[in-house]
Design an enzyme around this catalytic site. Structure first.
Site, PDB file in Angstrom:
ATOM      1  N   ASP A  30       0.851  -1.193   0.000  1.00 14.86           N
ATOM      2  CA  ASP A  30       0.000   0.000   0.000  1.00 14.86           C
ATOM      3  C   ASP A  30       0.887   1.244   0.000  1.00 14.86           C
ATOM      4  OD1 ASP A  30      -3.195   0.585   0.929  1.00 14.86           O
ATOM      5  OD2 ASP A  30      -1.766   2.226   1.200  1.00 14.86           O
ATOM      6  N   ASN A  87     -12.909  -3.129   1.984  1.00 18.32           N
ATOM      7  CA  ASN A  87     -13.904  -2.054   2.001  1.00 18.32           C
ATOM      8  C   ASN A  87     -14.783  -2.189   0.767  1.00 18.32           C
ATOM      9  OD1 ASN A  87     -13.019  -0.785   4.394  1.00 18.32           O
ATOM     10  ND2 ASN A  87     -11.321   0.162   3.285  1.00 18.32           N
ATOM     11  N   HIS A 100     -10.020  -4.907  -3.581  1.00 21.16           N
ATOM     12  CA  HIS A 100      -8.716  -5.159  -2.966  1.00 21.16           C
ATOM     13  C   HIS A 100      -8.923  -5.614  -1.535  1.00 21.16           C
ATOM     14  CE1 HIS A 100      -9.745  -0.880  -2.697  1.00 21.16           C
ATOM     15  NE2 HIS A 100      -9.200  -0.889  -1.491  1.00 21.16           N
ATOM     16  N   HIS A 102      -7.078  -5.628   1.967  1.00 15.99           N
ATOM     17  CA  HIS A 102      -5.967  -5.107   2.752  1.00 15.99           C
ATOM     18  C   HIS A 102      -5.480  -6.204   3.697  1.00 15.99           C
ATOM     19  CE1 HIS A 102      -6.827  -0.650   2.134  1.00 15.99           C
ATOM     20  NE2 HIS A 102      -8.008  -1.150   1.830  1.00 15.99           N
TER      21      HIS A 102
HETATM   22  P1  DGP Z   1      -9.683   1.732   0.162  1.00 20.48           P
HETATM   23  O1  DGP Z   1     -10.002   2.915   1.027  1.00 20.48           O
HETATM   24  O2  DGP Z   1     -10.068   0.428   0.806  1.00 20.48           O
HETATM   25  O3  DGP Z   1     -10.223   1.880  -1.246  1.00 20.48           O
HETATM   26  O4  DGP Z   1      -8.106   1.687   0.070  1.00 20.48           O
HETATM   27  C1  DGP Z   1      -7.372   2.067  -1.039  1.00 20.48           C
HETATM   28  C2  DGP Z   1      -5.915   1.906  -0.682  1.00 20.48           C
HETATM   29  O5  DGP Z   1      -5.172   1.999  -1.884  1.00 20.48           O
HETATM   30  C3  DGP Z   1      -5.368   2.989   0.250  1.00 20.48           C
HETATM   31  O6  DGP Z   1      -4.912   2.365   1.453  1.00 20.48           O
HETATM   32  C4  DGP Z   1      -4.207   3.604  -0.508  1.00 20.48           C
HETATM   33  C5  DGP Z   1      -3.953   2.640  -1.620  1.00 20.48           C
HETATM   34  N1  DGP Z   1      -3.542   3.239  -2.876  1.00 20.48           N
HETATM   35  C6  DGP Z   1      -4.194   4.215  -3.560  1.00 20.48           C
HETATM   36  N2  DGP Z   1      -3.536   4.523  -4.678  1.00 20.48           N
HETATM   37  C7  DGP Z   1      -2.443   3.709  -4.713  1.00 20.48           C
HETATM   38  C8  DGP Z   1      -1.377   3.545  -5.644  1.00 20.48           C
HETATM   39  O7  DGP Z   1      -1.282   4.196  -6.676  1.00 20.48           O
HETATM   40  N3  DGP Z   1      -0.428   2.617  -5.333  1.00 20.48           N
HETATM   41  C9  DGP Z   1      -0.500   1.871  -4.194  1.00 20.48           C
HETATM   42  N4  DGP Z   1       0.488   0.995  -3.986  1.00 20.48           N
HETATM   43  N5  DGP Z   1      -1.505   1.984  -3.309  1.00 20.48           N
HETATM   44  C10 DGP Z   1      -2.463   2.902  -3.561  1.00 20.48           C
END
Ligand code: DGP
Length: 114
Positions: A30, A87, A100, A102
């Site tokens: 993340d 989520n 996704h 987590h």
């Molecule tokens: P959610 O709130 O469950 O949709 O979490 C989305 C997650 O995705 C958040 O913890 C940050 C992560 N995230 C967003 N954009 C990127 C990205 O471009 N690269 C990575 N590695 N993670 C990302």
């Protein structure tokens, strides 16, 4: 999906730190970690959330579960424990509309789920 950031990561158009990959599933760190171990496990195909994930696709479901188990073991949180979160939809605060999971671990999590 053209504009989805996780689809772009799958296609290699955006960088990511990959920790697991096969033909159906990708796991990467993340970008904004909430715990010492914070990995996102995604299907490479675009499904917005768990409600869209085809329940009859045993191969994909099995592969997602295997990836979660493997990542947890390899990143050292299988013994100490971890939180698995998907989520789903507006009230959950889901920011990225590509399913996704987590994996959060490496520290004690609070008792609350909110
Ligand atoms: P959610 O709130 O469950 O949709 O979490 C989305 C997650 O995705 C958040 O913890 C940050 C992560 N995230 C967003 N954009 C990127 C990205 O471009 N690269 C990575 N590695 N993670 C990302």
């Amino acid at each position: 999906m053209q504009d989805c950031i996780f689809c772009k990561i799958v296609r290699g158009e955006l960088p990511s730190t990959k920790v697991y990959e096969d033909d159906l599933v990708l796991a990467f760190k993340d970008i904004n970690p909430q715990a010492p171990v914070h990995v996102l496990v995604i299907p490479k195909a675009h499904y917005e959330n768990v409600l869209e994930l085809p329940a009859h696709d045993g191969q994909l479901l099995s592969r997602l579960l295997s990836a979660i188990q493997q990542v947890a073991r390899e990143l050292g949180v299988a013994e100490t424990g971890f939180r698995l979160v998907a989520n789903t939809g507006p009230d959950s605060g889901q920011m990225v509309p590509h399913l996704h999971f987590h994996i959060l671990g490496g520290r004690k999590m609070g008792h609350g789920m909110a």
